[in-house]
Every structure is written in C-alpha cells, then in structure tokens.
Design a protein around this motif. Structure first.
Motif, mmCIF file in Angstrom:
data_model
loop_
_atom_site.group_PDB
_atom_site.id
_atom_site.type_symbol
_atom_site.label_atom_id
_atom_site.label_comp_id
_atom_site.label_asym_id
_atom_site.label_seq_id
_atom_site.Cartn_x
_atom_site.Cartn_y
_atom_site.Cartn_z
ATOM 1 N N GLU A 27 0.820 -1.210 0.000
ATOM 2 C CA GLU A 27 0.000 0.000 0.000
ATOM 3 C C GLU A 27 0.854 1.260 0.000
ATOM 4 O O GLU A 27 0.529 2.241 -0.684
ATOM 5 C CB GLU A 27 -0.938 -0.026 1.220
ATOM 6 N N LEU A 28 1.945 1.244 0.738
ATOM 7 C CA LEU A 28 2.842 2.405 0.760
ATOM 8 C C LEU A 28 3.470 2.645 -0.608
ATOM 9 O O LEU A 28 3.562 3.791 -1.076
ATOM 10 C CB LEU A 28 3.931 2.202 1.821
ATOM 11 N N ILE A 29 3.902 1.570 -1.260
ATOM 12 C CA ILE A 29 4.486 1.690 -2.602
ATOM 13 C C ILE A 29 3.476 2.297 -3.567
ATOM 14 O O ILE A 29 3.805 3.173 -4.379
ATOM 15 C CB ILE A 29 4.962 0.313 -3.104
ATOM 16 N N ARG A 30 2.230 1.868 -3.480
ATOM 17 C CA ARG A 30 1.204 2.409 -4.374
ATOM 18 C C ARG A 30 0.967 3.895 -4.110
ATOM 19 O O ARG A 30 0.760 4.671 -5.050
ATOM 20 C CB ARG A 30 -0.093 1.612 -4.209
ATOM 21 N N VAL A 31 0.973 4.294 -2.856
ATOM 22 C CA VAL A 31 0.803 5.717 -2.527
ATOM 23 C C VAL A 31 1.944 6.535 -3.134
ATOM 24 O O VAL A 31 1.718 7.592 -3.737
ATOM 25 C CB VAL A 31 0.749 5.918 -0.998
ATOM 26 N N TYR A 32 3.172 6.044 -3.003
ATOM 27 C CA TYR A 32 4.322 6.770 -3.563
ATOM 28 C C TYR A 32 4.225 6.846 -5.092
ATOM 29 O O TYR A 32 4.445 7.909 -5.681
ATOM 30 C CB TYR A 32 5.622 6.076 -3.157
ATOM 31 N N CYS A 33 3.889 5.720 -5.744
ATOM 32 C CA CYS A 33 3.808 5.703 -7.215
ATOM 33 C C CYS A 33 2.728 6.658 -7.711
ATOM 34 O O CYS A 33 2.917 7.340 -8.730
ATOM 35 C CB CYS A 33 3.517 4.288 -7.707
ATOM 36 N N THR A 34 1.612 6.717 -7.002
ATOM 37 C CA THR A 34 0.541 7.632 -7.396
ATOM 38 C C THR A 34 0.978 9.077 -7.225
ATOM 39 O O THR A 34 0.756 9.923 -8.104
ATOM 40 C CB THR A 34 -0.721 7.366 -6.560
ATOM 41 N N ALA A 35 1.635 9.379 -6.112
ATOM 42 C CA ALA A 35 2.094 10.751 -5.853
ATOM 43 C C ALA A 35 3.132 11.195 -6.870
ATOM 44 O O ALA A 35 3.160 12.368 -7.278
ATOM 45 C CB ALA A 35 2.656 10.860 -4.442
ATOM 46 N N GLN A 36 3.973 10.279 -7.308
ATOM 47 C CA GLN A 36 5.039 10.613 -8.265
ATOM 48 C C GLN A 36 4.620 10.370 -9.714
ATOM 49 O O GLN A 36 5.425 10.540 -10.632
ATOM 50 C CB GLN A 36 6.297 9.789 -7.951
ATOM 51 N N VAL A 37 3.369 10.005 -9.938
ATOM 52 C CA VAL A 37 2.813 9.754 -11.277
ATOM 53 C C VAL A 37 3.724 8.814 -12.075
ATOM 54 O O VAL A 37 4.177 9.134 -13.176
ATOM 55 C CB VAL A 37 2.582 11.075 -12.042
ATOM 56 N N MET A 38 4.018 7.677 -11.511
ATOM 57 C CA MET A 38 4.875 6.695 -12.179
ATOM 58 C C MET A 38 4.058 5.895 -13.185
ATOM 59 O O MET A 38 2.846 5.733 -13.034
ATOM 60 C CB MET A 38 5.540 5.786 -11.150
ATOM 61 N N ASP A 39 4.724 5.398 -14.221
ATOM 62 C CA ASP A 39 4.024 4.675 -15.283
ATOM 63 C C ASP A 39 3.517 3.327 -14.773
ATOM 64 O O ASP A 39 3.960 2.815 -13.736
ATOM 65 C CB ASP A 39 4.938 4.473 -16.496
ATOM 66 N N GLU A 40 2.579 2.762 -15.532
ATOM 67 C CA GLU A 40 1.896 1.539 -15.098
ATOM 68 C C GLU A 40 2.867 0.374 -14.921
ATOM 69 O O GLU A 40 2.753 -0.398 -13.964
ATOM 70 C CB GLU A 40 0.813 1.164 -16.107
ATOM 71 N N ALA A 41 3.831 0.240 -15.855
ATOM 72 C CA ALA A 41 4.767 -0.895 -15.770
ATOM 73 C C ALA A 41 5.604 -0.809 -14.500
ATOM 74 O O ALA A 41 5.794 -1.812 -13.794
ATOM 75 C CB ALA A 41 5.662 -0.928 -16.998
ATOM 76 N N SER A 42 6.113 0.392 -14.186
ATOM 77 C CA SER A 42 6.919 0.560 -12.969
ATOM 78 C C SER A 42 6.078 0.308 -11.733
ATOM 79 O O SER A 42 6.523 -0.338 -10.765
ATOM 80 C CB SER A 42 7.510 1.977 -12.926
ATOM 81 N N ASN A 43 4.846 0.818 -11.759
ATOM 82 C CA ASN A 43 3.928 0.609 -10.637
ATOM 83 C C ASN A 43 3.688 -0.878 -10.409
ATOM 84 O O ASN A 43 3.731 -1.368 -9.273
ATOM 85 C CB ASN A 43 2.610 1.327 -10.946
ATOM 86 N N ARG A 44 3.458 -1.596 -11.510
ATOM 87 C CA ARG A 44 3.193 -3.031 -11.428
ATOM 88 C C ARG A 44 4.405 -3.788 -10.891
ATOM 89 O O ARG A 44 4.280 -4.636 -9.995
ATOM 90 C CB ARG A 44 2.804 -3.550 -12.810
#
Length: 448
Positions: free
Chosen positions: A215-232
């Motif tokens: 959940e923390l990783i997802r919050v960071y990825c959303t805040a930094q607008v990371m691409d879908e592949a990196s998020n996954r």
C-alpha cells in the motif's frame, strides 16, 4: 522472309496483286508461286476493295494506271480503310504526278518500276512483309505490355487491399495479445499479493509487513505519477521481496537483523538473491525480481549482494529499500527497539546519503505522511528536539515512549520546566536519548 516465316510462325502472309492486264498478273503469280505467300489477284480497284472487304490482306501491290480507279486512288482508299495493310505501287511510266499522289494520299511503302527485276521484286516484297511483321509484333508487345501493366496495377491494388486488411487483422490480433498480456500481468500482481499474504501467515501478526509495504508503494507511485509498468513491478516486488526468507527458522524470521550473528547473518545477506532466483523463471516477474535483488544495496556501496553504489542501484530498488526499512523499523525487524513512524522517518533522514538516495528521502516522507495518519514529520511545524532543547510551553506532536515501550507522555501534552527536568533525569537513568516531536501552535512562528 520465306525462311523466317517458315521457321518462326505458321502464319502465311496474304498478298493481293492488282492490275488490269491479265498477263501481268499471271507473270507475278508465277514469280510468287515458290514463295510462302497466299496470292490473290484482282483486275481492278473495285474488285480489289471487294476482296479486302471479305478477308484480311497483308500486302497490296497495284498497277499505277488502271481505268476507273488508278493505283494511287486504290492505295489511298486502302490506307483509309485498312491502314495496317502494306501498300506498293507498280508503275511502268515515269509519271511524277502519279508518284506524288500515291506517296501523299496512299502513303505507299515502296514503288516498283516496270519492267521489274525478279530478284529486286522478291526482295522488296520480303522486306516489306518483314517490316510489317516486326511492326505488328511491336504493337502486339506494346498492347501486351499495357495489358500486363493494367493487370499488375489491378493486382497491386488488390494486394494492397489484402495487405491492408491483413495488417489490420494482425494489428487487431496484436492489440488483443497486448490486452491479454496486460491482463496476465495484472493477474500476476493479484496473484503475488495473495501469495504474499499466505506467506505472511508464518509470522506473528505484529511482524507481518507485506500488506503495508504494498500500500505504501502504491501511494508513492501515485504521488510521483509513475508509469503503469513501474507501478506493477514495484507492487510485485513489495509483495514478494522477502520470499527468500521462507526457508528460515521461525526464530530467525522474527529476529531483528541487527542482532543476527555468524551463519544467520550470512543467510540474511543472501535472501535478496535467493528471492530473485525463485522468481526469475516467471517471465512477468523478471523486472520485479531484479528490483528485489538490489533492494538491500546502499547508496554508499556497502550494501548487498552486489555492492552497487549511488545511481547504479535501480531506482525501484532504492525506493523499495526506503519502504522496506520504514515498515520493518516499526516492526522490530531491523533494530531491537520498535520505532514509531516518525522515528523511522527520522532514522531514514539521518542515514540519507549513506543508506538511502538523498534525492528521494523528502518525497518519501511526504508519501508516508499521506499513507499514515500518525506521521507528523511531514508537517513543517513539527520539529524533532532532544530533551535538553525542550522549553516550557512546547506541545508534543505525538506520544513519547521509552525504549522499553513504556508510555512517558501523551501527544498534545503541554510541557513545563519541571516536566522537562524529569524527562532529562529519566533519560540519564535509562542511558537513552529520546527524540521528542514538538509542534508549535498554528498562530506561532515556525521553529527554527
């Protein structure tokens, strides 16, 4: 001409001889008897036109002077009606006017004078028919070329349509495969999360980290607008970062890493590579496995397993280390004492540039503040002070606990001088050093 026509084609040219004198016609017929021609005779221009109307004629040779319709008139009419027929004028008179008329109106190919030379006559006829044959072949080939070009154009147009249709079909198939592959990857993400929850059942509840980490990783990825592949990839890495620990004993699983010795410490340093090797055979997990391998590397190069340094460490691995340490510090899996969220962030700030990428720390602090409601360190009004920096009137931003976990002061407590003195004395007695989180009132100037 005779050899060429005999060997190259079964076609037999038709020659029409026109003269009002029967003796001339008979002489010409005898001359041409041995030639590979079909010979027809006409005694007048009118008769010649009747013959040409009934059947194709390749060559007309007409006498110049005939009653009613002379040779020039006949050849002119032949040119008008049958332009492909070769025309030769046979004349026994040096009649310049007749010659000009025949040339201008009949556009004759040759003229032959009477009396003629047999060899010259045969040569002229042969050359005329050869030229006609060549011209017809040229026109046939031109027509054939045009037809073939038209067919090629039609074929190209058809092929282009078929290629376009096939390309569209292949593109649709590729798009469907991409969607299926994306769906497969999403399924892998879901699968890894489920598996991580099952793996966590080996640990006591207070030592389970993976759900919080995801959940923390997802919050960071959303805040930094990371691409879908990196998020996954980061989500899968967060779910399975500690899969290499499953072969450990229960006691080692819950022990703080800082207290491990000898063999256990070596096994601890091997778990990132062990986790990677377990996942590398799964194609959609390869990038996530690489992030897991390097998530215990340190910014200064003292980490493991490959002692990577600085930006040589993959970005996702640097982020994963921040998140793993933040969560594990609070669960007592790194140090013996369990930290609260602000203390864990304070630890991370302290070691920025040594353990952690200094350029990522503050963004990570803000992500943690958005992730956990009890994080106060993201508030610019919150400062961390030692007990000797405390002053009367300061307000605690969060609970203050002793190293043994005992609650000393509640969040919101307003400090006075006797209370500060007691904290200093208790700290000295315990041999500890407390970090006190203080927040100024909203209407007060910011702490320096």
């Amino acid at each position: 001409m005779d050899e060429q026509l005999a060997t190259t084609s079964p076609y037999k040219p038709t020659v029409l001889l026109v003269d009002d004198e029967e003796s001339i016609l008979n002489s010409l017929r005898r001359l041409l008897r041995s030639q590979p021609y079909e010979v027809l005779l006409a005694g007048s221009g009118a008769q010649a036109l009747e013959i040409m109307a009934a059947r194709p004629i390749d060559l007309v040779m007409s006498d110049a002077r005939m009653p009613a319709m002379d040779g020039a008139m006949l050849l002119a009419e032949t040119r008008r009606l049958y332009p492909a027929t070769t025309r030769i004028l046979l004349t026994g008179y040096a009649d310049l006017t007749m010659m000009i008329k025949a040339i201008n109106e009949g556009q004759i190919h040759h003229y032959i004078s009477k009396p003629w030379n047999d060899e010259e006559m045969l040569l002229t006829l042969r050359q005329s028919l050869e030229h006609q044959h060549s011209e017809r072949e040229r026109l046939r080939l031109e027509k054939l070329t045009l037809e073939q070009n038209d067919q090629l154009k039609a074929l190209n147009a058809s092929l282009e349509k078929r290629v376009e249709a096939r390309t569209s079909e292949l593109q649709q198939t590729a798009d469907m495969l991409d969607l299926a592959y994306d769906e497969l990857k999403r399924s892998y993400v879901t699968g890894t999360e489920v598996f991580s929850l099952l793996a966590n059942l080996r640990l006591p509840k207070e030592k389970q980290t993976n759900r919080q980490l995801i959940e923390l990783i997802r919050v960071y990825c959303t805040a930094q607008v990371m691409d879908e592949a990196s998020n996954r990839d980061l989500t899968m890495a967060a779910a399975l970062y500690n899969i290499g620990k499953l072969s450990w004993s229960d006691s080692m699983m819950i022990a703080p890493a800082d207290l491990l010795h000898s063999t256990d410490r070596e096994r601890y340093r091997a778990y990132p590579a062990q986790s990677e090797s377990l996942l590398m055979t799964l194609e959609p997990m390869k990038d996530a496995a690489r992030l897991i391998r390097h998530h215990q590397e340190r910014w200064d190069g003292t980490g493991f397993p490959d002692h990577l340094k600085g930006e040589a460490i993959p970005f996702g691995s640097r982020l994963l280390k921040l998140a793993v340490d933040f969560i594990e510090l609070q669960h007592g899996l790194i140090l013996e004492r369990q930290m609260n969220s602000d203390e864990a962030l304070l630890y991370i700030r302290k070691y920025a540039g040594r353990l952690y990428d200094p350029g990522m720390v503050e963004d990570f602090v803000q992500a943690c503040a958005a992730f956990l409601s009890d994080v106060t360190l993201g508030d610019p009004r919150v400062k961390v002070l030692s007990t000797r920096e405390l002053a009367e009137g300061m307000v605690l931003a969060r609970n203050l606990n002793a190293d043994n976990g005992m609650l000393l002061l509640n969040a919101g407590k307003v400090l006075n001088l006797p209370l500060v003195d007691k904290l200093i004395a208790f700290e000295a007695m315990e041999g500890a050093r407390y970090s006190v989180f203080i927040k100024e009132p909203d209407d007060a100037p910011l702490l320096a």
